[in-house]
Design a protein around this motif. Structure first.
Motif, PDB file in Angstrom:
ATOM      1  N   ASN A  45      -4.635   1.878  -3.613  1.00 50.23           N
ATOM      2  CA  ASN A  45      -4.234   0.976  -2.609  1.00 50.23           C
ATOM      3  C   ASN A  45      -3.302   1.445  -1.269  1.00 50.23           C
ATOM      4  O   ASN A  45      -1.834   1.727  -1.323  1.00 50.23           O
ATOM      5  N   LEU A  46      -4.194   1.564  -0.452  1.00 45.70           N
ATOM      6  CA  LEU A  46      -3.398   2.390   0.374  1.00 45.70           C
ATOM      7  C   LEU A  46      -2.645   1.989   1.752  1.00 45.70           C
ATOM      8  O   LEU A  46      -0.942   2.160   1.715  1.00 45.70           O
ATOM      9  N   MET A  47      -2.558   0.484   1.481  1.00 42.90           N
ATOM     10  CA  MET A  47      -1.281   0.281   2.267  1.00 42.90           C
ATOM     11  C   MET A  47       0.292  -0.207   1.250  1.00 42.90           C
ATOM     12  O   MET A  47       0.778  -0.596   2.210  1.00 42.90           O
ATOM     13  N   LYS A  48      -0.198  -1.135   0.694  1.00 41.26           N
ATOM     14  CA  LYS A  48       0.678  -0.598  -0.912  1.00 41.26           C
ATOM     15  C   LYS A  48       1.573   1.476  -1.224  1.00 41.26           C
ATOM     16  O   LYS A  48       2.977   1.008  -0.965  1.00 41.26           O
ATOM     17  N   VAL A  49       0.967   1.857  -0.998  1.00 41.98           N
ATOM     18  CA  VAL A  49       0.969   2.698  -0.704  1.00 41.98           C
ATOM     19  C   VAL A  49       2.081   3.379  -0.344  1.00 41.98           C
ATOM     20  O   VAL A  49       3.371   4.142   0.126  1.00 41.98           O
ATOM     21  N   LEU A  50       1.585   3.141   1.914  1.00 42.35           N
ATOM     22  CA  LEU A  50       2.436   2.865   2.754  1.00 42.35           C
ATOM     23  C   LEU A  50       3.939   2.390   2.585  1.00 42.35           C
ATOM     24  O   LEU A  50       4.575   2.453   3.145  1.00 42.35           O
ATOM     25  N   SER A  51       3.502   0.766   1.806  1.00 43.34           N
ATOM     26  CA  SER A  51       5.355   0.542   1.690  1.00 43.34           C
ATOM     27  C   SER A  51       6.219   0.783   1.658  1.00 43.34           C
ATOM     28  O   SER A  51       6.906  -0.149   1.626  1.00 43.34           O
ATOM     29  N   GLN A  52       5.848   2.037   0.251  1.00 42.23           N
ATOM     30  CA  GLN A  52       6.968   2.520  -0.599  1.00 42.23           C
ATOM     31  C   GLN A  52       7.715   3.145   0.217  1.00 42.23           C
ATOM     32  O   GLN A  52       9.840   3.747  -0.130  1.00 42.23           O
ATOM     33  N   GLY A  53       7.390   3.565   1.945  1.00 45.00           N
ATOM     34  CA  GLY A  53       8.350   4.504   2.628  1.00 45.00           C
ATOM     35  C   GLY A  53       9.427   5.600   1.712  1.00 45.00           C
ATOM     36  O   GLY A  53      10.460   5.773   2.112  1.00 45.00           O
ATOM     37  N   ILE A  54       8.602   5.919   1.677  1.00 42.36           N
ATOM     38  CA  ILE A  54       9.076   7.238   0.934  1.00 42.36           C
ATOM     39  C   ILE A  54       9.244   8.866   1.269  1.00 42.36           C
ATOM     40  O   ILE A  54       8.156   8.808   2.950  1.00 42.36           O
ATOM     41  N   ALA A  55      10.671   8.504   1.449  1.00 42.85           N
ATOM     42  CA  ALA A  55      11.443   9.817   2.514  1.00 42.85           C
ATOM     43  C   ALA A  55      11.559  10.764   1.795  1.00 42.85           C
ATOM     44  O   ALA A  55      11.308  11.568   0.449  1.00 42.85           O
ATOM     45  N   PRO A  56      11.628  12.227   2.942  1.00 44.80           N
ATOM     46  CA  PRO A  56      11.876  13.230   2.431  1.00 44.80           C
ATOM     47  C   PRO A  56      12.608  13.642   1.879  1.00 44.80           C
ATOM     48  O   PRO A  56      13.390  12.483   1.775  1.00 44.80           O
ATOM     49  N   ASN A  57      12.282  13.957   0.543  1.00 45.95           N
ATOM     50  CA  ASN A  57      13.545  14.954  -1.120  1.00 45.95           C
ATOM     51  C   ASN A  57      13.857  13.796  -1.460  1.00 45.95           C
ATOM     52  O   ASN A  57      14.424  14.026  -2.331  1.00 45.95           O
ATOM     53  N   THR A  58      12.949  12.784  -1.365  1.00 48.05           N
ATOM     54  CA  THR A  58      12.891  11.447  -2.842  1.00 48.05           C
ATOM     55  C   THR A  58      12.122  12.168  -3.636  1.00 48.05           C
ATOM     56  O   THR A  58      10.932  12.143  -3.576  1.00 48.05           O
ATOM     57  N   THR A  59      12.415  11.569  -4.978  1.00 46.41           N
ATOM     58  CA  THR A  59      11.626  11.626  -5.748  1.00 46.41           C
ATOM     59  C   THR A  59      10.828  10.464  -6.666  1.00 46.41           C
ATOM     60  O   THR A  59      11.463   9.626  -6.066  1.00 46.41           O
TER      61      THR A  59
END
Length: 89
Positions: A45-59
């Motif tokens: 689910n693209l919208m749910k994936v994008l909602s996670q807001g994973i920043a650079p260097n984040t695991t």
């Protein structure tokens, strides 16, 4: 169930173009594929994936459960690397 941890290497973090490529790969498998970051969401689910807001260097982790889990994990790992998004942590 298979689980792998990754580190976001894209300097922009998680964003639309590479995320949509990974979602497209995930949709090709029958297994349940979960992205574990801020929350647990379906990698299909693209919208749910994008909602996670994973920043650079984040695991973050990918969990896969189902009949094609081994192939799915390898394919997604390769796609994350190819898209320049993440490397195994």
């Amino acid at each position: 169930m298979l689980t792998k941890t990754f580190k976001m290497t894209d300097p922009q973090g998680l964003h639309a173009r590479p995320a949509s490529a990974i979602v497209k790969v995930a949709k090709g498998f029958s297994s349940e594929i979960t992205l574990v970051a801020e929350d647990r969401v379906s990698l299909k689910n693209l919208m749910k994936v994008l909602s996670q807001g994973i920043a650079p260097n984040t695991t973050f982790s990918i969990e896969i459960s189902g009949e094609d889990e081994a192939v799915a994990m390898q394919t997604i790992t390769d796609a994350l690397r190819t898209e320049g998004m993440a490397e195994e942590a």
